[in-house]
Design a protein around this motif. Structure first.
Motif, PDB file in Angstrom:
ATOM      1  N   ALA A  70      46.191  29.131  31.586  1.00  0.00           N
ATOM      2  CA  ALA A  70      45.503  28.971  32.873  1.00  0.00           C
ATOM      3  C   ALA A  70      44.013  28.849  32.657  1.00  0.00           C
ATOM      4  O   ALA A  70      43.488  29.127  31.583  1.00  0.00           O
ATOM      5  CB  ALA A  70      45.812  30.139  33.800  1.00  0.00           C
ATOM      6  N   THR A  71      43.323  28.455  33.733  1.00  0.00           N
ATOM      7  CA  THR A  71      41.858  28.413  33.758  1.00  0.00           C
ATOM      8  C   THR A  71      41.375  29.418  34.791  1.00  0.00           C
ATOM      9  O   THR A  71      41.780  29.361  35.956  1.00  0.00           O
ATOM     10  CB  THR A  71      41.353  27.007  34.114  1.00  0.00           C
ATOM     11  N   GLN A  72      40.542  30.358  34.358  1.00  0.00           N
ATOM     12  CA  GLN A  72      39.984  31.369  35.250  1.00  0.00           C
ATOM     13  C   GLN A  72      38.588  30.926  35.676  1.00  0.00           C
ATOM     14  O   GLN A  72      37.733  30.680  34.826  1.00  0.00           O
ATOM     15  CB  GLN A  72      39.903  32.721  34.541  1.00  0.00           C
ATOM     16  N   VAL A 124      33.725  30.066  33.704  1.00  0.00           N
ATOM     17  CA  VAL A 124      34.958  29.284  33.577  1.00  0.00           C
ATOM     18  C   VAL A 124      35.565  29.639  32.225  1.00  0.00           C
ATOM     19  O   VAL A 124      34.942  29.436  31.179  1.00  0.00           O
ATOM     20  CB  VAL A 124      34.711  27.768  33.661  1.00  0.00           C
ATOM     21  N   ASP A 125      36.761  30.208  32.237  1.00  0.00           N
ATOM     22  CA  ASP A 125      37.425  30.638  31.011  1.00  0.00           C
ATOM     23  C   ASP A 125      38.767  29.923  30.923  1.00  0.00           C
ATOM     24  O   ASP A 125      39.649  30.128  31.758  1.00  0.00           O
ATOM     25  CB  ASP A 125      37.626  32.155  31.032  1.00  0.00           C
ATOM     26  N   ALA A 157      31.437  22.868  36.749  1.00  0.00           N
ATOM     27  CA  ALA A 157      31.158  23.674  35.561  1.00  0.00           C
ATOM     28  C   ALA A 157      30.290  24.863  35.958  1.00  0.00           C
ATOM     29  O   ALA A 157      29.837  24.984  37.114  1.00  0.00           O
ATOM     30  CB  ALA A 157      30.458  22.825  34.502  1.00  0.00           C
ATOM     31  N   VAL A 158      30.039  25.752  35.010  1.00  0.00           N
ATOM     32  CA  VAL A 158      29.214  26.939  35.257  1.00  0.00           C
ATOM     33  C   VAL A 158      27.838  26.509  35.765  1.00  0.00           C
ATOM     34  O   VAL A 158      27.209  25.593  35.226  1.00  0.00           O
ATOM     35  CB  VAL A 158      29.072  27.768  33.965  1.00  0.00           C
ATOM     36  N   SER A 183      32.596  38.301  45.600  1.00  0.00           N
ATOM     37  CA  SER A 183      33.022  37.760  44.314  1.00  0.00           C
ATOM     38  C   SER A 183      34.454  37.235  44.458  1.00  0.00           C
ATOM     39  O   SER A 183      35.308  37.874  45.082  1.00  0.00           O
ATOM     40  CB  SER A 183      32.966  38.843  43.234  1.00  0.00           C
ATOM     41  N   VAL A 184      34.703  36.047  43.871  1.00  0.00           N
ATOM     42  CA  VAL A 184      36.024  35.420  43.978  1.00  0.00           C
ATOM     43  C   VAL A 184      36.473  34.992  42.582  1.00  0.00           C
ATOM     44  O   VAL A 184      35.738  34.313  41.868  1.00  0.00           O
ATOM     45  CB  VAL A 184      36.000  34.194  44.911  1.00  0.00           C
ATOM     46  N   GLN A 185      37.666  35.407  42.215  1.00  0.00           N
ATOM     47  CA  GLN A 185      38.295  34.965  40.974  1.00  0.00           C
ATOM     48  C   GLN A 185      39.454  34.041  41.330  1.00  0.00           C
ATOM     49  O   GLN A 185      40.306  34.392  42.143  1.00  0.00           O
ATOM     50  CB  GLN A 185      38.827  36.168  40.182  1.00  0.00           C
ATOM     51  N   ILE A 186      39.469  32.848  40.725  1.00  0.00           N
ATOM     52  CA  ILE A 186      40.542  31.886  40.976  1.00  0.00           C
ATOM     53  C   ILE A 186      41.259  31.627  39.652  1.00  0.00           C
ATOM     54  O   ILE A 186      40.621  31.236  38.656  1.00  0.00           O
ATOM     55  CB  ILE A 186      40.014  30.555  41.534  1.00  0.00           C
TER      56      ILE A 186
END
Length: 276
Positions: A106-108, A100-101, A132-133, A117-120
């Motif tokens: 924005a929040t990645q 979580v970045d 959370a992670v 693998s999914v990036q939101i």
């Protein structure tokens, strides 16, 4: 006065998509998955008490203050990147939050879902606190191609809880095809006529509102607004976009304008489960 030319925008040919079967289990959620719901989520048109049907030839009635938009309008959204890219109309699977970045824009969120693998990329009005992670989640993502790309998603706790933590719509319909309870325990109904609007060649769009229900609670959310609904498991629900597009209008000079290559309805909605 110079006569305005007639405007004609032709409807482009729609692409034909040969979709493979969706990955994962794309079964419907029911009332037992994450809470009770009094009815299915639909895109059925109803008329709210706050307004009247739009007439393009006459001036608007006095709209409710909410139609003007709040001082701080909601602008939440979600964008997805799948690796490997999807070759179907959706994906569903058990995942784990791997990163979580958070930045000012924005929040990645990175999910590992088996070999997928999914990036939101989430644009949120408030900090992300729903997970959370390291947390296990269930992602359900649906995709339909028509005028453009319609997307719906949910992130839920794993079974047997199945509670909805985060969900969103960027689509022409409120729910995916054949999945009326996709966002249970929330359900939604479109409300037309709540913001009387003069439709002409300078404005072919009417703002709408969405009625959200959660158990015995209901909230009417106008475009650009948000609300909190539900007592035992509250949710923040917001409508960044909720509008109806009219394909033609009088130009005021005896002619008309036409725009057909825009979907009639379009929504950008986001839902967050709040802390107990």
């Amino acid at each position: 006065m110079q006569t305005l030319p007639r405007i004609l925008v032709l409807l482009p040919a729609l692409l034909a998509f040969g979709c493979l079967a969706p990955k994962g289990n794309l079964g419907q959620y029911t009332a037992s998955d994450g809470g009770e719901t009094d009815g299915a989520t639909t895109d059925e048109t109803t008329t709210a008490d706050a307004g009247t049907t739009v007439e393009s030839e006459t001036g608007p009635d006095e709209p409710p203050p909410a139609c003007a938009g709040p001082g701080e309008p909601t602008s939440e959204s979600a964008d997805f990147i799948f690796d490997p890219p999807l070759a179907s109309e959706g994906f569903a699977g058990d995942c784990e939050v791997s990163a979580v970045d958070t930045s000012p824009d924005a929040t990645q969120v990175a999910l590992t879902c088996g070999e997928q693998s999914v990036q939101i990329r989430l644009e949120l009005d408030e900090p992300l606190t729903q997970f959370a992670v390291g947390d296990p989640l269930v992602l359900d993502y649906r995709l339909v191609q028509s005028f453009g790309q319609s997307e719906w998603f949910t992130l839920r706790l794993p079974a047997p809880d199945g509670a909805l933590l985060l969900g969103g719509v960027q689509a022409e319909d409120l729910t995916p095809p054949d999945a009326d309870e996709f966002f249970a325990p929330l359900s939604m109904t479109r409300q037309d006529g709540v913001c009387p609007t003069t439709i002409d060649c300078d404005n072919l769009e009417e703002p709408l509102a969405i009625e959200f229900t959660h158990g015995d609670d209901a909230a009417l959310v106008f475009a650009l607004h948000s609300a909190v609904i539900g007592e035992s498991a509250p949710y923040r629900v917001g409508a960044s976009t909720a509008r109806k597009h009219y394909s033609e209008a009088n130009d005021g000079q005896g002619g008309f304008c036409e725009v057909f290559d825009v979907p009639e309805y379009y929504y950008r909605l986001m839902f967050h489960r709040l802390g107990e």
